[in-house]
Design a protein around this motif. Structure first.
Motif, short mmCIF file in Angstrom:
data_model
loop_
_atom_site.label_atom_id
_atom_site.label_comp_id
_atom_site.label_asym_id
_atom_site.label_seq_id
_atom_site.Cartn_x
_atom_site.Cartn_y
_atom_site.Cartn_z
N ASN A 91 -5.83 4.08 -5.64
CA ASN A 91 -6.76 3.91 -4.53
C ASN A 91 -7.87 4.95 -4.61
N THR A 127 -10.72 2.70 -2.64
CA THR A 127 -10.29 1.74 -1.63
C THR A 127 -9.44 2.39 -0.54
N VAL A 182 -7.51 -3.03 0.64
CA VAL A 182 -6.56 -3.67 -0.26
C VAL A 182 -5.77 -4.78 0.44
N TYR A 227 0.85 -1.19 0.00
CA TYR A 227 0.00 0.00 0.00
C TYR A 227 0.89 1.24 0.00
#
Lengths: 345, 301
Positions: free
Chosen positions: A315, A318, A323, A292
């Motif tokens: 992203n 999300t 994730v 991430y």
């Protein structure tokens, strides 16, 4: 002697050998008038040697170099109307900023009042008004950079050569100077030839890029051509990141043998029951790792047929919680056929 | 035990510094500065000419003797020689140092530096007397000058009263040749060091900006290596100023400072005058070093 309708710089089958080392090997380049042209490549790929041959610090072992149609291959540096911004700036430590900038005019015998006037003008262009009396040692890296640029530009060169000039600056300053350099180039309208090993820098600033690898030119093209249509596996790997698939896996995915490249951001990550439209390829696998990175997330997917593929997704909706849950699960990857590029055997 | 000593010292960096620096510092102050101070004190005493004894009373009369014509000439003669030797060495050393620093391959460079410093391995006295033979009337240099038919020029030079003499081996010209030879390495090495510190990119930049090789030399190479020349001149100038062996071996009745000091403190027993004459070069060198520092010479050492 020189002809404005001819290319600014033309390499005709140029080679430069140092003993057994082929620093530059049969290079043909054509750089147009007014272009911002980058020579990009890893260190030792021959890009700096090319620049030094244009400047006249080095002579080609073979081939000719033309500056606006004039053969300059054998001319010493002081007889070529090109100027260089050096990697270490190479400012004269015993002269102040004004004398450094006026050096080219001084050796050509331009009168002192005229020199002072033009130094003032150029200091304005590089936003260093009032710094003329300082010594180079009293300046910051970014300021020295600007002085080096001013010292070259004041001579109105036909071509300006820049040898990794932003390499010593920190990231923020480098990004600021990239924008500024580009703006200055558009203002003065001089052909810039820029050497860099930083692909992002080359993509940001250039009209066209020549990509070097081991003394040879792999591809010449605009940033988008090089990024979207890499001509070789090396180009695909050096400019941005790329997934390469070949052999059995390639045959199973696309039905063809060969080596193909796909950019990680072109691949979509979906659940295994997703339907893939006929204009796309697909492959199933297990998400082995999730990284991430705030703006986007990087997934490493182990394909069923062997091989690992990197996928990047923004992203947009999300969060990190969402994730990270995907790790270890099965997934189906799919991407448009047109985003797959054959990069040779 | 050793660990405890180490820890104890580690926590007291000033103690470590004084332990390391103390002995050499005491040596410097007591032996070096002490003897210099002693000289200074003696230079303010005077010799009672009737009894030949040193009178330990403050006086400036000894310094007044320095300005008597005979002694003044000694100073002018010595400083003139030191200047001539320095200029000659700079002119000879620069091209050599330039070649060593910029053109020779790394292998050749090592050999050239060894060649430059090798004479320093042999005794200075031996070299001076070797030169006495070379310069003698029947020596190899005179023979060579006759061979190329320049003996007329040599005789003409030797006929000048201020620089000439009966032969090269007994003339200021001969001394000049020997001084220039003996101190040459001390000029070559600092110039070579200074030249090596001039980055190649500066020379490329100069050429790139349109300067022809001679312009690059005048505007970039020379100013950036000049501190090396000044550094070398500190050696050649001060070594010539204080030397007494070369004037003793090759000179005539016209004294140089070192020679004068040598004879005043020896047979004449006039230590105050010898001390005062020694202060001369010390003052000259202090002024010289202050100027040299302003010119950045100490960065090139």
């Amino acid at each position: 002697m020189t002809d404005q309708s001819k290319p600014a710089i033309q390499f005709e089958n140029v080679s430069r050998h140092f003993g057994a080392v082929k620093a530059v090997d049969h290079a043909d380049i054509e750089i147009h008038d007014g272009e911002f042209f980058s020579l990009l490549g890893p260190s030792g790929s021959g890009k700096t040697t090319c620049l030094r041959m244009i400047a006249g610090f080095d002579k080609p072992t073979e081939g000719r170099i033309y500056l606006y149609g004039q053969d300059v291959s054998d001319l010493p540096p002081f007889e070529r109307n090109v100027n260089t911004v050096f990697q270490d700036y190479a400012l004269f430590p015993h002269m102040n900023v004004g004398d450094n900038i006026a050096y080219g005019l001084m050796v050509k015998g331009v009168s002192k009042p005229e020199r002072l006037k033009r130094v003032d003008e150029i200091l304005d262009l590089v936003q260093l008004k009032g710094y003329g009396d300082r010594k180079p040692s009293q300046l910051s890296g970014g300021q020295r950079q600007r002085v080096a640029l001013a010292r070259a530009l004041i001579n109105h060169p036909k071509v300006l050569l820049l040898d990794e000039p932003l390499g010593a600056l920190d990231l923020k300053l480098r990004q600021q100077m990239q924008v500024e350099l580009k703006a200055i180039q558009q203002r003065v309208g001089i052909t810039f030839i820029f050497v860099t090993h930083d692909q992002e820098e080359a993509l940001t600033m250039s009209d066209r890029i020549a990509l070097f690898n081991q003394g040879r030119i792999e591809q010449v093209g605009s940033p988008s051509e090089i990024y979207e249509h890499p001509a070789s596996a090396f180009v695909a790997g050096f400019v941005g990141t790329s997934n390469l698939i070949s052999g059995e896996l390639a045959k199973r995915v696309s039905g063809k043998m060969g080596t193909f490249s796909i950019r990680p951001e072109k691949i979509h990550l979906g659940s295994v029951d997703v339907n893939v439209s006929p204009d796309s390829y697909s492959a199933d696998g297990v998400v082995r790792d999730v990284i991430y990175l705030g703006l986007y997330t990087r997934y490493l997917v182990q394909l069923d047929g062997g091989g690992e593929v990197m996928v990047i997704e923004q992203n947009l909706k999300t969060t990190s919680m969402d994730v990270l849950k995907i790790k270890g699960q099965r997934a189906r990857l799919h991407w448009k056929k047109e985003h797959t590029h054959e990069v040779g055997g | 035990m050793l660990i405890r000593v180490s820890t104890y010292l580690y926590q007291r960096p000033k103690l470590v510094l004084s332990l390391l620096l103390g002995p050499p510092l005491i040596y410097m102050v007591v032996v070096y500065l002490g003897s210099l101070f002693n000289l200074l004190v003696y230079s303010f005493y005077y010799l009672e000419s009737f009894t030949g004894l040193i009178v330990r009373e403050f006086t400036l009369s000894t310094y007044a003797q320095i300005f008597e014509p005979a002694n003044r000439d000694i100073f002018i003669r010595t400083a003139g020689m030191a200047m001539a030797v320095t200029i000659a060495d700079a002119l000879i050393a620069f091209p050599l140092a330039y070649y060593i620093a910029r053109f020779s391959s790394p292998r050749l460079k090592t050999w050239l530096i060894i060649a430059v410093t090798i004479p320093l391995w042999s005794s200075y006295l031996v070299r001076v007397y070797a030169w006495k033979l070379i310069l003698a009337q029947e020596g190899i240099l005179s023979w060579f000058i006759r061979l190329i038919r320049l003996d007329g020029v040599l005789e003409w030079l030797l006929s000048f009263e201020s620089i000439g003499g009966s032969s090269l081996a007994l003339s200021p010209i001969g001394m000049f040749i020997v001084f220039a030879y003996i101190w040459l390495p001390y000029m070559i090495i600092p110039i070579q060091t200074a030249l090596e510190r001039v980055p190649n990119s500066l020379l490329e930049a100069s050429s790139d900006l349109g300067a022809k090789p001679l312009q690059t030399f005048r505007t970039v190479i020379l100013p950036l290596s000049f501190p090396g020349v000044v550094a070398g001149s500190i050696f050649t100038f001060s070594l010539t100023l204080g030397d007494f062996i070369v004037p003793l071996a090759l000179g005539n009745s016209k004294f140089f400072i070192g020679q004068a000091v040598y004879s005043y403190q020896g047979t004449a027993g006039n230590i105050p005058l010898a001390a005062a004459m020694t202060m001369g070069p010390v003052v000259i060198m202090i002024i010289y070093l202050l100027v040299a520092r302003r010119l950045g010479a100490f960065d090139a050492l």
